[in-house]
Design a protein around this motif. Structure first.
Motif, mmCIF file in Angstrom:
data_model
loop_
_atom_site.group_PDB
_atom_site.id
_atom_site.type_symbol
_atom_site.label_atom_id
_atom_site.label_comp_id
_atom_site.label_asym_id
_atom_site.label_seq_id
_atom_site.Cartn_x
_atom_site.Cartn_y
_atom_site.Cartn_z
ATOM 1 N N ALA A 77 0.834 -1.206 0.000
ATOM 2 C CA ALA A 77 0.000 0.000 0.000
ATOM 3 C C ALA A 77 0.868 1.256 0.000
ATOM 4 C CB ALA A 77 -0.921 0.006 1.214
ATOM 5 N N PRO A 78 0.439 2.303 -0.710
ATOM 6 C CA PRO A 78 1.255 3.512 -0.829
ATOM 7 C C PRO A 78 1.243 4.410 0.403
ATOM 8 C CG PRO A 78 -0.789 3.776 -2.038
ATOM 9 C CD PRO A 78 -0.762 2.358 -1.556
ATOM 10 N N ASP A 79 0.330 4.189 1.336
ATOM 11 C CA ASP A 79 0.295 5.031 2.534
ATOM 12 C C ASP A 79 -0.135 4.195 3.729
ATOM 13 O OD1 ASP A 79 -2.756 5.241 2.839
ATOM 14 O OD2 ASP A 79 -2.450 5.985 0.801
ATOM 15 N N ASP A 80 0.074 4.750 4.917
ATOM 16 C CA ASP A 80 -0.189 4.011 6.150
ATOM 17 C C ASP A 80 -1.668 3.705 6.340
ATOM 18 O OD1 ASP A 80 2.464 4.015 6.677
ATOM 19 O OD2 ASP A 80 2.421 5.685 8.085
ATOM 20 N N SER A 134 3.852 -4.290 8.481
ATOM 21 C CA SER A 134 3.366 -3.587 7.289
ATOM 22 C C SER A 134 2.765 -2.226 7.621
ATOM 23 C CB SER A 134 2.326 -4.440 6.562
ATOM 24 O OG SER A 134 1.117 -4.520 7.308
ATOM 25 N N VAL A 135 2.221 -2.077 8.832
ATOM 26 C CA VAL A 135 1.565 -0.812 9.179
ATOM 27 C C VAL A 135 2.521 0.179 9.838
ATOM 28 C CG1 VAL A 135 -0.663 -1.946 9.457
ATOM 29 C CG2 VAL A 135 0.817 -1.682 11.442
ATOM 30 N N LEU A 136 3.755 -0.233 10.087
ATOM 31 C CA LEU A 136 4.700 0.683 10.729
ATOM 32 C C LEU A 136 5.104 1.795 9.767
ATOM 33 C CD1 LEU A 136 7.001 -1.804 12.677
ATOM 34 C CD2 LEU A 136 5.110 -0.426 13.549
ATOM 35 N N GLN A 175 32.310 8.348 0.968
ATOM 36 C CA GLN A 175 31.560 7.488 1.881
ATOM 37 C C GLN A 175 30.203 8.107 2.225
ATOM 38 O OE1 GLN A 175 32.315 4.549 2.652
ATOM 39 N NE2 GLN A 175 34.530 4.278 2.629
ATOM 40 N N VAL A 176 30.192 9.408 2.472
ATOM 41 C CA VAL A 176 28.944 10.090 2.840
ATOM 42 C C VAL A 176 27.937 10.033 1.689
ATOM 43 C CG1 VAL A 176 27.915 12.318 3.443
ATOM 44 C CG2 VAL A 176 30.066 11.595 4.519
ATOM 45 N N GLU A 177 28.415 10.196 0.469
ATOM 46 C CA GLU A 177 27.519 10.214 -0.693
ATOM 47 C C GLU A 177 26.809 8.876 -0.908
ATOM 48 O OE1 GLU A 177 29.721 13.507 -3.595
ATOM 49 O OE2 GLU A 177 30.192 11.371 -3.771
ATOM 50 N N THR A 178 27.400 7.799 -0.422
ATOM 51 C CA THR A 178 26.798 6.477 -0.655
ATOM 52 C C THR A 178 25.655 6.161 0.312
ATOM 53 O OG1 THR A 178 28.392 5.384 0.821
ATOM 54 C CG2 THR A 178 28.980 5.572 -1.521
ATOM 55 N N ILE A 179 25.531 6.893 1.415
ATOM 56 C CA ILE A 179 24.541 6.551 2.442
ATOM 57 C C ILE A 179 23.102 6.602 1.905
ATOM 58 C CG2 ILE A 179 23.603 7.168 4.691
ATOM 59 C CD1 ILE A 179 26.364 5.805 4.712
ATOM 60 N N PRO A 180 22.670 7.696 1.249
ATOM 61 C CA PRO A 180 21.297 7.693 0.705
ATOM 62 C C PRO A 180 21.070 6.588 -0.326
ATOM 63 C CG PRO A 180 22.187 9.925 0.759
ATOM 64 C CD PRO A 180 23.327 9.000 1.025
ATOM 65 N N GLN A 181 22.080 6.314 -1.136
ATOM 66 C CA GLN A 181 21.946 5.268 -2.149
ATOM 67 C C GLN A 181 21.745 3.901 -1.499
ATOM 68 O OE1 GLN A 181 25.448 5.561 -4.593
ATOM 69 N NE2 GLN A 181 25.114 7.714 -5.082
ATOM 70 N N LEU A 182 22.500 3.650 -0.439
ATOM 71 C CA LEU A 182 22.356 2.378 0.266
ATOM 72 C C LEU A 182 20.981 2.271 0.931
ATOM 73 C CD1 LEU A 182 25.886 2.069 1.916
ATOM 74 C CD2 LEU A 182 24.955 0.636 0.091
ATOM 75 N N ALA A 183 20.515 3.376 1.496
ATOM 76 C CA ALA A 183 19.202 3.361 2.150
ATOM 77 C C ALA A 183 18.091 3.080 1.140
ATOM 78 C CB ALA A 183 18.959 4.691 2.854
ATOM 79 N N LEU A 184 18.155 3.718 -0.016
ATOM 80 C CA LEU A 184 17.152 3.480 -1.056
ATOM 81 C C LEU A 184 17.234 2.053 -1.587
ATOM 82 C CD1 LEU A 184 17.388 6.854 -3.025
ATOM 83 C CD2 LEU A 184 15.493 6.079 -1.591
ATOM 84 N N ALA A 185 18.443 1.542 -1.728
ATOM 85 C CA ALA A 185 18.615 0.163 -2.195
ATOM 86 C C ALA A 185 18.034 -0.823 -1.191
ATOM 87 C CB ALA A 185 20.094 -0.129 -2.431
ATOM 88 N N GLY A 231 8.964 5.347 3.484
ATOM 89 C CA GLY A 231 10.375 5.262 3.824
ATOM 90 C C GLY A 231 11.244 6.003 2.824
ATOM 91 N N ARG A 232 10.915 5.875 1.548
ATOM 92 C CA ARG A 232 11.667 6.599 0.522
ATOM 93 C C ARG A 232 11.497 8.107 0.690
ATOM 94 N NH1 ARG A 232 9.872 2.858 -4.648
ATOM 95 N NH2 ARG A 232 11.175 1.039 -4.154
ATOM 96 N N GLU A 233 10.286 8.513 1.023
ATOM 97 C CA GLU A 233 10.048 9.944 1.232
ATOM 98 C C GLU A 233 10.857 10.470 2.413
ATOM 99 O OE1 GLU A 233 5.869 10.300 1.681
ATOM 100 O OE2 GLU A 233 5.427 10.140 -0.467
ATOM 101 N N VAL A 234 10.954 9.648 3.464
ATOM 102 C CA VAL A 234 11.754 10.055 4.623
ATOM 103 C C VAL A 234 13.215 10.229 4.221
ATOM 104 C CG1 VAL A 234 12.634 9.310 6.865
ATOM 105 C CG2 VAL A 234 10.208 9.032 6.323
ATOM 106 N N ILE A 235 13.713 9.296 3.421
ATOM 107 C CA ILE A 235 15.107 9.387 2.974
ATOM 108 C C ILE A 235 15.316 10.640 2.129
ATOM 109 C CG2 ILE A 235 16.863 8.300 1.531
ATOM 110 C CD1 ILE A 235 15.711 5.609 2.360
ATOM 111 N N ILE A 236 14.404 10.850 1.181
ATOM 112 C CA ILE A 236 14.559 11.981 0.265
ATOM 113 C C ILE A 236 14.381 13.314 0.986
ATOM 114 C CG2 ILE A 236 13.561 13.105 -1.762
ATOM 115 C CD1 ILE A 236 12.886 10.302 -2.814
ATOM 116 N N ASN A 237 13.408 13.376 1.897
ATOM 117 C CA ASN A 237 13.081 14.652 2.540
ATOM 118 C C ASN A 237 13.897 14.940 3.793
ATOM 119 O OD1 ASN A 237 11.070 15.098 0.603
ATOM 120 N ND2 ASN A 237 9.534 14.009 1.819
#
Length: 227
Positions: A73-76, A137-139, A186-196, A145-151
């Motif tokens: 589901a796209p939202d909680d 699933s409801v957490l 190293q810092v630049e890879t953190i968002p990429q790893l989180a999204l992966a 999660g992607r929005e949290v990473i991006i924002n």
């Protein structure tokens, strides 16, 4: 006298024929009663059990489908809705199972008893896994999660990178520039790893990403401490 004897013979034959017909009729009635009992048992027992088993299967498939929808589901709010639906469908499955077990308790053979007991254990195992899955699933949804990473994560990472770059411009030592370059990488890879990690569907891959992320974070902390 001859006519009398012939008439007697005909009477005897007629009596025998009628008796035979009566016996055949009684046997036919008895067999019809047995067939009727079998048909009644088929309608009231066998078909009813089959219908109950079918409803159980449909309910279980519906519960699994709702579980998958809760995960995707796209939202909680949608996740909670599908999770509740999955639990409701499973409650219906347990009701159908109890009815099926009750129907088999009266005249079940050994094989049927074994199958129904095994089905009960399998349903209990499914219920445990399903409950754990729905709780997770409801957490947070994957999209959230992607929005949290991006924002949140990405802006913090960009802010840290800007400060590191500013510090690098002020530093005059070549050794600092090399260490700083590695630290920025190293810092630049953190968002990429989180999204992966969010995109991965494999437990093995997610574990590997978590290990890699933990290692990189430790290196970043050491690098920051050394600056």
């Amino acid at each position: 006298m001859r006519n009398l004897r012939l008439a007697s013979k005909m009477l005897v034959l007629t009596i025998i024929l009628i008796s035979t017909l009566l016996v055949v009729a009684l046997v036919a009635l008895n067999r019809m009663a047995a067939v009727n009992a079998q048909v009644k048992n088929l309608v009231e027992q066998t078909l009813r059990k089959k219908s109950t088993a079918t409803q159980l299967q449909i309910g279980l498939l519906s519960s699994v489908r709702a579980q998958k929808n809760a995960i995707l589901a796209p939202d909680d709010a949608k996740s909670i809705e599908y999770a509740n639906l999955s639990r409701k469908d499973y409650d219906g499955v347990r009701t159908q199972y109890d009815k099926l077990r009750e129907g088999l308790s009266a005249n079940a053979n050994e094989r049927q008893s074994t199958v129904i007991e095994r089905l009960g254990r399998d349903l209990e195992a499914f219920q445990k896994v399903n409950q754990e899955t729905l709780d997770l699933s409801v957490l947070n949804t994957t999209i959230k999660g992607r929005e949290v990473i991006i924002n949140s994560v990405v802006p913090d990472v960009l802010s840290l990178l800007e400060r590191l770059q500013e510090w690098g411009k002020k530093s005059t030592q070549e050794s600092d520039h090399g260490a700083l370059f590695d630290l920025i990488g190293q810092v630049e890879t953190i968002p990429q790893l989180a999204l992966a990690h969010f995109a991965s569907m494999s437990l093995e891959d997610m574990t590997s990403i978590e290990t890699d992320t933990t290692s990189r974070l430790a290196q970043i902390q050491q690098g920051l401490a050394a600056l």
